[in-house]
Scaffold this motif. Structure first.
Motif, short mmCIF file in Angstrom:
data_model
loop_
_atom_site.label_atom_id
_atom_site.label_comp_id
_atom_site.label_asym_id
_atom_site.label_seq_id
_atom_site.Cartn_x
_atom_site.Cartn_y
_atom_site.Cartn_z
N CYS A 89 0.79 -1.23 0.00
CA CYS A 89 0.00 0.00 0.00
C CYS A 89 0.83 1.29 0.00
O CYS A 89 1.29 1.76 1.05
N ILE A 90 0.98 1.87 -1.19
CA ILE A 90 1.65 3.16 -1.37
C ILE A 90 1.28 3.65 -2.76
O ILE A 90 1.11 2.82 -3.67
N ARG A 92 1.37 4.48 -6.47
CA ARG A 92 2.33 3.96 -7.45
C ARG A 92 3.21 5.06 -8.03
O ARG A 92 4.28 4.78 -8.56
N SER A 93 2.76 6.31 -7.92
CA SER A 93 3.62 7.39 -8.41
C SER A 93 4.88 7.51 -7.54
O SER A 93 5.88 8.05 -7.97
N ARG A 94 4.83 6.97 -6.32
CA ARG A 94 6.03 6.95 -5.47
C ARG A 94 6.81 5.65 -5.71
O ARG A 94 7.84 5.64 -6.34
N VAL A 95 6.29 4.56 -5.18
CA VAL A 95 6.97 3.26 -5.29
C VAL A 95 5.93 2.23 -5.71
O VAL A 95 4.81 2.23 -5.20
N GLN A 96 6.29 1.36 -6.63
CA GLN A 96 5.38 0.27 -6.94
C GLN A 96 6.14 -1.03 -7.14
O GLN A 96 7.29 -1.02 -7.60
N PRO A 98 6.26 -4.49 -9.36
CA PRO A 98 6.07 -4.48 -10.83
C PRO A 98 4.73 -5.04 -11.32
O PRO A 98 4.51 -5.10 -12.53
N ARG A 277 2.20 10.48 -17.27
CA ARG A 277 2.56 10.75 -15.89
C ARG A 277 1.51 11.63 -15.20
O ARG A 277 1.18 11.42 -14.03
N LEU B 35 13.01 9.90 -6.25
CA LEU B 35 12.11 9.71 -5.11
C LEU B 35 10.66 9.48 -5.53
O LEU B 35 9.75 9.46 -4.70
N ALA B 36 10.44 9.34 -6.82
CA ALA B 36 9.10 8.99 -7.32
C ALA B 36 9.32 8.11 -8.54
O ALA B 36 10.42 8.09 -9.11
N GLY B 37 8.27 7.37 -8.91
CA GLY B 37 8.39 6.49 -10.06
C GLY B 37 9.36 5.34 -9.83
O GLY B 37 9.94 4.80 -10.76
N ILE B 38 9.50 4.94 -8.56
CA ILE B 38 10.41 3.83 -8.23
C ILE B 38 9.69 2.49 -8.44
O ILE B 38 8.56 2.32 -8.01
N VAL B 39 10.37 1.56 -9.10
CA VAL B 39 9.83 0.21 -9.28
C VAL B 39 10.77 -0.75 -8.56
O VAL B 39 11.99 -0.70 -8.76
N ALA B 40 10.21 -1.60 -7.69
CA ALA B 40 11.07 -2.48 -6.91
C ALA B 40 10.35 -3.77 -6.55
O ALA B 40 9.15 -3.77 -6.29
N GLU B 41 11.10 -4.84 -6.55
CA GLU B 41 10.55 -6.14 -6.13
C GLU B 41 10.57 -6.21 -4.60
O GLU B 41 11.50 -5.72 -3.96
N LEU B 42 9.54 -6.85 -4.04
CA LEU B 42 9.42 -6.95 -2.58
C LEU B 42 9.70 -8.39 -2.14
O LEU B 42 9.04 -9.32 -2.60
N LEU B 47 12.68 -3.99 -0.28
CA LEU B 47 12.45 -3.68 -1.69
C LEU B 47 13.79 -3.57 -2.41
O LEU B 47 14.77 -3.07 -1.85
N PHE B 55 16.11 -1.18 -0.20
CA PHE B 55 15.63 -0.20 0.79
C PHE B 55 14.43 -0.74 1.54
O PHE B 55 13.74 -1.66 1.09
N ASN B 57 10.80 0.25 3.12
CA ASN B 57 9.75 1.23 2.85
C ASN B 57 9.19 1.79 4.15
O ASN B 57 8.59 1.07 4.93
N SER B 59 7.01 4.26 3.93
CA SER B 59 5.91 5.06 3.40
C SER B 59 4.78 4.15 2.93
O SER B 59 4.06 4.48 2.01
N CYS B 60 4.67 3.02 3.60
CA CYS B 60 3.63 2.04 3.27
C CYS B 60 2.63 2.02 4.42
O CYS B 60 3.01 2.01 5.59
N TYR B 364 13.02 4.45 2.29
CA TYR B 364 12.15 5.34 1.54
C TYR B 364 11.18 6.03 2.48
O TYR B 364 10.38 5.38 3.16
#
Lengths: 417, 417
Positions: A89-90, A92-96, A98, A277, B35-42, B47, B55, B57, B59-60, B364
């Motif tokens: 839960c965040i 997606r414009s911040r962290v998502q 895939p 965007r 600091l935005a538009g980050i894509v990461a596997e959890l 992440l 990193f 998170n 901010s979740c 993050y």
């Protein structure tokens, strides 16, 4: 003294007193007659109420029965295991993670467009339409927005929001002359309508394309009812009728009907990265921290894979066979079209009783009525699916004829008399 | 000649030109700084970007880490297998499989309320608020609707829709005097606000309850940020602060934050059966054929079960321990409260650079800025979760102090000088 102020509503674009006032009494009547508020377990395509009544649903939009396809369900399960969360839960414009990007890449390839996911088509429209109003999906000019009178309520409900950002009018249904006249007056015009509507019809996509070429008209279509069911790879009515390769057309579609999963996709072309965007960041709930869950993503990936195979073509063909079987028996305004919905005309006064008798015979069809349709145009809405058997269609048609639906044989006799 | 008409927007309740204009440049700056538009596997709470940066998170909003609880994921899988569909696509007011009813019964018992599900809190608000405007959730009187200036955009965006049905005003943040004055003038008043807000604060629930008793004021709370994290059985701040047993309070909450699943719940009391039916039939997207999918339902049932056990209490306690550990190191306006969000004040001009350095150190946190917060009140938003380790909190606080956050030790020195 308290409470002296009386409020007069403006009711420019909506009027709950009217829509709830009229609609609710009809829903109550439907429910008293057992045609609304039905709860039933689903097993192998048959619904069964707690009281034991079994029926086949002829009012479900999963036109290809992909909703219960084992690969679709397994896709959902695989994604849950792979990602280990329904959602991280965040915004997606911040962290998502895939997940959404995977689905969007697959849908983009499948439908040859830029694809953006949403949790529903109504959420997509509520987010996009105000951005269209303020010129953020175009060249910055605030457009005149023409909402088709019959466009689905998920789009119509955005009128007050759009009207605070630009000028909004409502046109008669598919009124091409009106649209063309407005194109002559305004620098930019958007027309908002269903590509395929819930009562069984397609938009005049080719005629609108002429206006798009001539005046730069932009069109926002909700093509939910034809996606998957229609066109190569199931790209739907709008995108199979005209090649959509520029920024003058946006198609939004649910993934919850023939596609068989959850959520929605926005399909668009020719917009720069910055505009995509802006959508991600400012299109209402698309920017919040509740995206499509990973189960829906996994199911969507699996359904998209099926769309790439001959299985989809076979399912589409099977659906068309069902439709032809119905049309050979019951005459409706939709007869002969590819659309899986048929509205069997029944008098306003008897539509509930007709629906009740059909239900008792083992088939659920929706009685439709104001405010879903205009007064005097009530009927029983029949939705066909690839998974219906020949026998089910034949039996349904027999009972529809019994309750007064115009059967093809009767019509021929009438024509000869 | 075409295109001569120029449109002047009214911008009574919304102004995309302003919010996109200002907000987008800040988002662009965030993205340019990584600091935005980050894509990461959890994986296991860590992440990892494609480039290999790892990193944690902060901010979740999954404050109790129930989103990755094995029982929650298994619940989703079990429901997919049990129902065999993500959704059987038809409006629930017509026919529904028992999935939503099961979840609503469970949530109703858990939170001691009537519970109605929605696919998101924003969808719930977009559906309910216009019905409140037209008097359909009250005694039929059109109320004055007071929207708190700071209420979440998912509620604020409904203002134009509500304003077409009744009178709408915006109040200063938690302005009790203003609300009381309006109660003296109008026969019916609704106040719309966050019960727990995304920048770390609670509504004056007790003070509002006094006005509710005195004037019949009705209050609509979005309590998404405190559900599960706060109160016995996780019933949240509003419902644990006042006993809500009448129709003067509605709480809407996401199930996507501490509850750990997908969707939302509307919690209400004392409304007759007919009113609940009106909601089901006319509250916007609640009446459409896209409900919460069965994976979310199954996950929700599993999470609700956890809420009934000591495990929830332990998770809540663990979360409070994390918060106390943070507060012992970094001073914020929220220090000493139970809320899991801390807004670490940072100058508007340096907030991005500060966020970048914290991210490089492996954490993050969200830089927040206008239009999310007012100009001059920028900061790094930190969200704590039960699953964070002591070491992670300590290291985060150390780097926050390095980038200029007011550390508790520094403040003591400052006070002594």
């Amino acid at each position: 003294m308290t409470g002296q102020k009386i409020i007069q509503p403006t009711n420019r674009f909506r009027n709950n007193a009217k829509s709830v006032g009229i609609g609710n009494s009809f829903w109550d009547m439907s429910e008293r007659n057992g045609l609304a508020g039905i709860v039933a377990e689903l097993h192998d395509g048959i619904l069964r109420t707690e009281a034991g009544h079994e029926f086949v649903n002829f009012s479900c939009c999963s036109y290809l029965d992909l909703d219960s396809h084992p690969k679709v369900i397994q896709g959902a399960i695989d994604a849950l295991r792979k990602y280990g969360v329904l959602d991280h839960c965040i915004p997606r414009s911040r962290v998502q993670i895939p997940a959404l990007l995977e689905l969007e890449a697959s849908l983009g390839e499948l439908f040859a467009a830029d694809a953006i996911s949403a949790i529903s088509a109504s959420v997509a429209s509520a987010g996009l339409l105000p951005l269209i109003a303020s010129g953020h999906l175009g060249n910055g000019t605030r457009p005149l927005m023409i909402f088709d009178k019959n466009c689905h309520v998920s789009m119509a409900q955005a009128k007050p929001m759009c009207a605070d950002e630009t000028e909004v009018v409502t046109s008669r249904h598919h009124d091409l002359d009106f649209i063309e006249d407005r194109c002559k007056e305004y620098g930019q015009v958007w027309y908002i309508c269903d590509g395929s509507d819930s009562l069984g019809g397609y938009a005049p996509v080719k005629e609108l394309a002429v206006l798009q070429d001539r005046y730069g008209l932009q069109v926002y279509y909700d093509d939910s009812h034809s996606t998957s069911a229609f066109g190569p790879r199931g790209i739907g009515y709008v995108r199979s009728t005209i090649p959509v390769l520029n920024d003058r057309t946006i198609v939004v579609t649910t993934l919850n009907k023939a596609f068989g999963t959850s959520g929605a996709a926005i399909l668009l072309d020719g917009h720069p990265h910055e505009t995509l965007r802006v959508i991600e960041r400012f299109a209402g709930a698309l920017s919040y921290s509740q995206p499509l869950n990973t189960a829906a993503v996994g199911a969507g990936l699996a359904s998209a894979e099926i769309h790439r195979t001959d299985e989809l073509t076979a399912l589409q063909r099977r659906l068309q066979d069902r439709i032809a079987l119905f049309d050979a028996r019951i005459r409706t305004e939709q007869s002969g079209t590819t659309f899986p919905i048929r509205l069997v005309p029944v008098d306003d006064a008897t539509v509930i009783e007709a629906g009740r008798r059909v239900f008792e015979a083992g088939f659920y069809v929706s009685p439709v009525f104001f405010p879903i349709v205009a007064r005097g145009t009530a009927g029983l809405r029949v939705m066909m699916r690839a998974g219906h058997t020949d026998e089910q269609i034949r039996e349904l048609c027999a009972v529809l004829a019994e309750v007064g639906a115009p059967s093809v044989a009767q019509s021929c006799e009438g024509a000869g008399s």
